[in-house]
Design a protein around this motif. Sequence first.
Motif, PDB file in Angstrom:
ATOM      1  N   CYS A 112     -31.484   8.171 -34.421  1.00  0.00           N
ATOM      2  CA  CYS A 112     -32.634   8.332 -33.534  1.00  0.00           C
ATOM      3  C   CYS A 112     -32.890   7.028 -32.776  1.00  0.00           C
ATOM      4  N   PRO A 113     -32.898   7.085 -31.442  1.00  0.00           N
ATOM      5  CA  PRO A 113     -33.114   5.854 -30.677  1.00  0.00           C
ATOM      6  C   PRO A 113     -34.533   5.306 -30.801  1.00  0.00           C
ATOM      7  N   TYR A 114     -35.483   6.148 -31.194  1.00  0.00           N
ATOM      8  CA  TYR A 114     -36.866   5.694 -31.320  1.00  0.00           C
ATOM      9  C   TYR A 114     -37.102   4.916 -32.615  1.00  0.00           C
ATOM     10  N   CYS A 115     -36.701   5.468 -33.742  1.00  0.00           N
ATOM     11  CA  CYS A 115     -37.007   4.825 -35.028  1.00  0.00           C
ATOM     12  C   CYS A 115     -35.821   4.062 -35.620  1.00  0.00           C
ATOM     13  N   ASN A 116     -34.611   4.378 -35.196  1.00  0.00           N
ATOM     14  CA  ASN A 116     -33.397   3.749 -35.722  1.00  0.00           C
ATOM     15  C   ASN A 116     -33.286   3.926 -37.238  1.00  0.00           C
ATOM     16  N   ARG A 117     -33.804   5.045 -37.753  1.00  0.00           N
ATOM     17  CA  ARG A 117     -33.777   5.292 -39.187  1.00  0.00           C
ATOM     18  C   ARG A 117     -33.127   6.622 -39.555  1.00  0.00           C
ATOM     19  N   PHE A 136     -34.445  17.253 -28.967  1.00  0.00           N
ATOM     20  CA  PHE A 136     -34.452  16.560 -27.683  1.00  0.00           C
ATOM     21  C   PHE A 136     -35.905  16.342 -27.292  1.00  0.00           C
ATOM     22  N   ASP A 137     -36.278  15.088 -27.273  1.00  0.00           N
ATOM     23  CA  ASP A 137     -37.613  14.726 -26.806  1.00  0.00           C
ATOM     24  C   ASP A 137     -37.610  14.769 -25.287  1.00  0.00           C
ATOM     25  N   CYS A 159     -34.835  12.224 -33.695  1.00  0.00           N
ATOM     26  CA  CYS A 159     -35.115  12.924 -34.946  1.00  0.00           C
ATOM     27  C   CYS A 159     -36.386  13.767 -34.801  1.00  0.00           C
ATOM     28  N   LEU A 160     -36.500  14.730 -35.672  1.00  0.00           N
ATOM     29  CA  LEU A 160     -37.638  15.643 -35.674  1.00  0.00           C
ATOM     30  C   LEU A 160     -38.960  14.896 -35.870  1.00  0.00           C
ATOM     31  N   ARG A 164     -41.638  15.409 -32.949  1.00  0.00           N
ATOM     32  CA  ARG A 164     -42.713  16.374 -33.183  1.00  0.00           C
ATOM     33  C   ARG A 164     -43.943  15.790 -33.877  1.00  0.00           C
ATOM     34  N   THR A 165     -43.748  14.777 -34.697  1.00  0.00           N
ATOM     35  CA  THR A 165     -44.866  14.234 -35.450  1.00  0.00           C
ATOM     36  C   THR A 165     -45.471  13.003 -34.777  1.00  0.00           C
ATOM     37  N   LEU A 166     -44.634  12.040 -34.431  1.00  0.00           N
ATOM     38  CA  LEU A 166     -45.170  10.802 -33.867  1.00  0.00           C
ATOM     39  C   LEU A 166     -45.509  10.919 -32.381  1.00  0.00           C
TER      40      LEU A 166
END
Length: 185
Positions: A112-117, A136-137, A159-160, A164-166
């Motif tokens: 995930c490019p946002y969280c890298n986790r 896909f965001d 990632c989901l 969807r959550t953050l």
Amino acid sequence: MIKIQSNNSRNLNAICEQHYRGLKKSIEGKITYRTQAHLINDNVSQFLNDNLKDILKGYPEKLITLQHDDIINHVETHILHGIFNYKSFQKKATNNKYDAYTLAQNLNFNTCPYCNRNYTITVVNGRNEKIIRPDFDHFFPQSTHPLLALSFYNLIPCCLICNRTLKGQTEMDLQDHLHPYRDWE
């Protein structure tokens, strides 16, 4: 945040071109149908046809100018959702049709490019059964930017949890937020 860029196994220009070619005929057909059914007028039809390449392939800065064009401001949201139908794109297509799985496979971006986790892998088995793919965001939310629902640079494999959550329906902009496909330091 991880930048999504071209590398030895990922040519973003080629992937973006395949994205455009994979969606072009279907969208042109939807525009034609809605014009003939008088759901959109000839000016809107002309705008969409003339700008389809930029709508599907344009960089984020270009996407914003298209979304805020006066012609598009007067088109009902549900009409644009019907033409640029993300729900249809995300379904598992058959007969080797272009879909979200194809895009995810081509991007081959496994984190995930946002969280890298979290992993964002795409799995298609030997029988060509589509098992899993990343979310896909829509960097610019499709609820407020329906014209951009299928734009390559608006679809961020993630990632989901991040999608969807953050993030949810948070309105993003290019001045205050990093965009994973853009050049930034």
